[in-house]
Design an enzyme around this catalytic site. Sequence first.
Site, PDB file in Angstrom:
ATOM      1  N   ASP A 181       7.627  -1.824   3.087  1.00 46.99           N
ATOM      2  CA  ASP A 181       6.802  -2.416   2.048  1.00 46.99           C
ATOM      3  C   ASP A 181       7.640  -3.524   1.388  1.00 46.99           C
ATOM      4  OD1 ASP A 181       4.925  -2.716  -0.153  1.00 46.99           O
ATOM      5  OD2 ASP A 181       6.331  -1.522  -1.335  1.00 46.99           O
ATOM      6  N   GLY A 232       8.581  -3.979  -4.920  1.00 45.17           N
ATOM      7  CA  GLY A 232       9.116  -2.733  -5.466  1.00 45.17           C
ATOM      8  C   GLY A 232       9.987  -1.984  -4.478  1.00 45.17           C
ATOM      9  N   LYS A 283      -2.076   0.731   5.584  1.00 40.56           N
ATOM     10  CA  LYS A 283      -0.764   0.565   6.223  1.00 40.56           C
ATOM     11  C   LYS A 283      -0.530   1.575   7.345  1.00 40.56           C
ATOM     12  CE  LYS A 283       1.493  -1.648   2.282  1.00 40.56           C
ATOM     13  NZ  LYS A 283       2.785  -1.828   1.589  1.00 40.56           N
ATOM     14  N   ASP A 340       6.919   2.488  -1.811  1.00 42.82           N
ATOM     15  CA  ASP A 340       7.061   3.041  -3.168  1.00 42.82           C
ATOM     16  C   ASP A 340       5.762   3.345  -3.901  1.00 42.82           C
ATOM     17  OD1 ASP A 340       6.336   0.329  -3.545  1.00 42.82           O
ATOM     18  OD2 ASP A 340       7.237   0.373  -5.550  1.00 42.82           O
TER      19      ASP A 340
END
Lengths: 223, 223
Positions: free
Chosen positions: A8, A11, A150, A173
Amino acid sequence: MIELVVLDVDGTITDQNRILNPEAISCIRTGVEKGIKFSLISGNVIPVMFGLKTFLGINGPVFGENGGIMYYNGNIEKFFDKSGPVKFLEYISKKSSATPYFTNQWRETSAAFSMNSEDKDMISREAEKWNLEIVDSKFTWHIMNRNQNKGYAVGILKKMFNLEWNEILVIGDSDNDNAMFQLPVKKACPFNATDHIKSLSDYVSEKSYGYEIKDAMKEFNIL
Amino acid sequence: MIELVVLDVDGTITDQNRILNPEAISCIRTGVEKGIKFSLISGNVIPVMFGLKTFLGINGPVFGENGGIMYYNGNIEKFFDKSGPVKFLEYISKKSSATPYFTNQWRETSAAFSMNSEDKDMISREAEKWNLEIVDSKFTWHIMNRNQNKGYAVGILKKMFNLEWNEILVIGDSDNDNAMFQLPVKKACPFNATDHIKSLSDYVSEKSYGYEIKDAMKEFNIL
């Protein structure tokens, strides 16, 4: 042994203000040099992901729009259509605080918007009737097609590189990472992850916002 | 005193393979925290520049297409039109090796292409007849409108922030940086810069590919 690391962006390799962590970039670099494949999957638009692939030296495919669209080897591939999300956004913009997001001009498979939080439940219920989902990427709200997430994108990567699930490490996250954390892959997260993501992880780093990448890569014997 | 630092991207804050230099990112970060304004001007497309602004924490405007288009404060502003460059690219694609570049789908004020080097002189002469210019950004060729260059963009920044020329530091390395190195601003370059850029610079670092940023910022009392 881990063959592919799926990251990702916001973050996870950036801080709270979305600024890239230089240490995370260096770790990716070292991993690439060791022959590990890296992919990024983000809610962002595909030209931004194309740029990140270039500027971070990512050697695998990059996905935008939470997995709905992929860039690899000079080609863009779309796995979903934006017509449903776009029509739904027009509809809710008229009857709520929902406001189309700036980057929609570059979206191909979804639509993004901002809203006042009190409208969330109503918009969420309406989306369900349209066979759509709304997902929070912390920076904006996304209207996604059913099954566009995802986890779907990690499935594409598994097939593309002919991998076993346990040869894939995912690091994320927040809520829009949930679907890839449901898969039987290896999972790691930073300390800033949501409790739900932490509960699904094989490894929770004590570090946050990109500093967990080195920890996680060590934990899974990549560094 | 320097108030604004204008950075080229490829070869200036990246290595030869266009991968961002983590040290350069940290230097930008420190400069921003000290209240210095930073801008990027690149040949790349505006959504990629929008992404870089976000992920590097750039606090000033970012320009794509060698200065033809700007993103700042949630708005995109176009200073030129793409119709001339697009028509010219169609024309030369039929009579030379010129091949439209992948990112043209996101270009708004110019067109990019690749070609065999033996076609350069012919295409350059033809462009002149069309009142256009072709410019090499090392990674691709760009068809630009007359006066569409990085010098034009720095002029916009000077006006926007009401600066004196000598309050602006530009850092770049290659031919498409020439126009901003012609201005009476402060100029610095990495060791990998072209001889022409070096000859125009107030300060030539002994370091290359992003490692010159710390040197240059020290030289001009920003760090």
